[in-house]
Motif scaffolding. Structure first.
Motif, mmCIF file in Angstrom:
data_model
loop_
_atom_site.group_PDB
_atom_site.id
_atom_site.type_symbol
_atom_site.label_atom_id
_atom_site.label_comp_id
_atom_site.label_asym_id
_atom_site.label_seq_id
_atom_site.Cartn_x
_atom_site.Cartn_y
_atom_site.Cartn_z
ATOM 1 N N UNK A 228 0.853 -1.189 0.000
ATOM 2 C CA UNK A 228 0.000 0.000 0.000
ATOM 3 C C UNK A 228 0.887 1.237 0.000
ATOM 4 N N UNK A 229 0.560 2.217 -0.853
ATOM 5 C CA UNK A 229 1.376 3.425 -0.965
ATOM 6 C C UNK A 229 0.887 4.548 -0.080
ATOM 7 N N UNK A 230 -0.225 4.315 0.647
ATOM 8 C CA UNK A 230 -0.738 5.336 1.571
ATOM 9 C C UNK A 230 -1.451 4.635 2.718
ATOM 10 N N UNK A 231 -1.603 5.303 3.862
ATOM 11 C CA UNK A 231 -2.208 4.658 5.033
ATOM 12 C C UNK A 231 -3.621 4.137 4.790
ATOM 13 N N UNK A 254 4.098 9.800 -5.551
ATOM 14 C CA UNK A 254 2.783 9.762 -6.187
ATOM 15 C C UNK A 254 1.845 10.817 -5.625
ATOM 16 N N UNK A 255 1.859 11.007 -4.311
ATOM 17 C CA UNK A 255 0.873 11.887 -3.690
ATOM 18 C C UNK A 255 1.334 13.341 -3.550
ATOM 19 N N UNK A 256 2.637 13.578 -3.623
ATOM 20 C CA UNK A 256 3.110 14.962 -3.465
ATOM 21 C C UNK A 256 3.871 15.470 -4.681
ATOM 22 N N UNK A 297 -8.647 7.610 -4.497
ATOM 23 C CA UNK A 297 -7.371 8.164 -4.952
ATOM 24 C C UNK A 297 -7.555 9.018 -6.199
ATOM 25 N N UNK A 298 -8.421 8.577 -7.084
ATOM 26 C CA UNK A 298 -8.694 9.374 -8.286
ATOM 27 C C UNK A 298 -9.310 10.711 -7.922
ATOM 28 N N UNK A 299 -10.203 10.699 -6.956
ATOM 29 C CA UNK A 299 -10.821 11.941 -6.491
ATOM 30 C C UNK A 299 -9.789 12.875 -5.864
#
Length: 398
Positions: A228-231, A254-256, A297-299
């Protein structure tokens, strides 16, 4: 007064639909028209029994995938075509399911042949035994046993078929498959599953075709990993045990980080499959994995993969690139252009590699790599690109 179709009519309608999409050998088509699927799915209404879909027969209380199900009939037919059953063959099936596939195998091998089917779950084995008896196939052996052990008591086998997803080929299967024998299995590697037809030549298995499919994974093999790439686990990477995945570093990129896009020259139609890109990339690149992105995640702004739940990707360290598409151009037959989304400092390099694989596939979309499998302890290591597993080593070559 409206006519209610009979089981035979619905069965023939289903097989007509399957053969319109994919011609079958006369033997497989006749077996599919002869064996009653509804007999192996008691209590299910006839239209559902003869729809081209999987049917769960036992849920899994600890996970999202069922413990056992009746496979999609068109996939059943495709794998039987790959198996090339001959009259008199001795056949082993791993994964008894409803008993339907064993009944088809019994039809194909005929009265002079033998069929043995195994299942690790006692309830599933009992279901198969009960339905096979009721349908007149009491001569089929049904054994409650871990399928990874095979059935040495009745070996060697001319044909072996697995109806569960297999990550590695156990040594027991090697020992029980006759030289020149044929093994068909849904093989899992680099996040994908293909039904691969393999022929044994001494201590080597050589492929004779691969077809896209999806199956519940076999119990007892743990060579696949999920990171998993996020909590909140809104983005996950599925990879093999020999691949290093730094989930924390990938998550930060990916997220930042900024998303950059690279585009290939390859375009596809709206219904055209592009899974061949994934398949052929594994012939060259050990960085191939599967990306799973949820709606949440798309949202949150993640660039949409071409298929969010199962998208090929390349990953290395803190960087990744995955397959994307956009509507581009004026060709109504191929309105979508394929490309790659890149994240992380080395994402552009990964994206360019993915674009190279896209364009190579675009030039020859029907080419299928050759797969060669040898036991893990084999002295003569293949010179082509090799994926090392626990009990086997897999070479994929274009």
């Amino acid at each position: 007064m409206s006519h209610t179709p009979t089981a035979e009519e619905l069965r023939n309608q289903l097989i007509d639909t399957i053969t319109a999409e994919r011609p079958l050998t006369p033997q497989v088509e006749q077996a599919m028209r002869s064996v009653s699927r509804e007999a192996h799915l008691p209590g299910l209404d006839l239209p559902t029994a003869y729809s081209d879909q999987a049917v769960t027969i036992k849920d899994n209380p600890t996970g999202p995938l069922p413990l056992s199900c009746a496979s999609v009939p068109s996939v059943v037919a495709m794998m039987l075509d790959q198996l090339h059953v001959q009259p008199g063959d001795n056949i082993l099936e791993i994964g008894a399911g409803t008993g339907y596939n064993a009944a088809l195998l019994a039809e194909l091998t005929g009265p002079s042949g033998q069929v043995t089917t195994l299942d690790i779950d006692s309830d599933v084995a009992l279901h198969a035994r009960t339905t096979l008896n009721a349908a007149g196939y009491d001569h089929v052996r049904v054994i409650h046993r871990d399928g990874l052990l095979g059935d040495p008591e009745h070996a060697p086998y001319h044909r072996m078929i697995a109806t569960v997803g297999v990550w590695d080929i156990p040594s027991t299967w090697w020992e029980q498959l006759a030289d020149g024998g044929r093994l068909v299995l849904p093989l899992r590697w680099r996040g994908q599953t293909r039904s691969v037809a393999l022929v044994r030549d001494g201590d080597v298995l050589v492929s004779e075709g691969m077809e896209l499919c999806g199956f519940v994974p076999i119990i007892g093999q743990d060579g696949e990993r999920t990171a998993a790439l996020d909590p909140d686990e809104t983005v996950r990477v599925h990879h093999d045990q020999d691949q290093e995945v730094d989930a924390a570093a990938l998550g930060r990129s990916l997220f930042t980080g900024e998303c950059r896009e690279s585009w290939s020259q390859t375009r596809i139609g709206g219904e055209e499959s592009f899974d061949g890109v994934w398949l052929r990339a594994t012939a060259y690149d050990d960085r191939v994995c599967r990306l799973e992105v949820t709606a949440k995640a798309l949202e949150a702004g993640i660039r949409r993969p071409v298929i969010p739940v199962r998208c090929p990707m390349l990953t290395a360290g803190d960087s990744l690139a995955y397959l994307i598409n956009r509507r581009e151009g004026t060709d109504p037959d191929k309105p979508f252009q394929l490309g790659a989304a890149a994240y992380g400092p080395n994402g552009d390099t990964l994206a360019q590699a993915l674009v190279t694989y896209l364009d190579a596939w675009g030039e020859n979309r029907t080419a299928v790599p050759q797969m060669t499998i040898t036991p893990a302890e084999s002295v003569d290591t293949p010179t082509a690109h090799t994926i090392r597993k626990v009990e086997s080593q897999v070479t994929v070559a274009c």
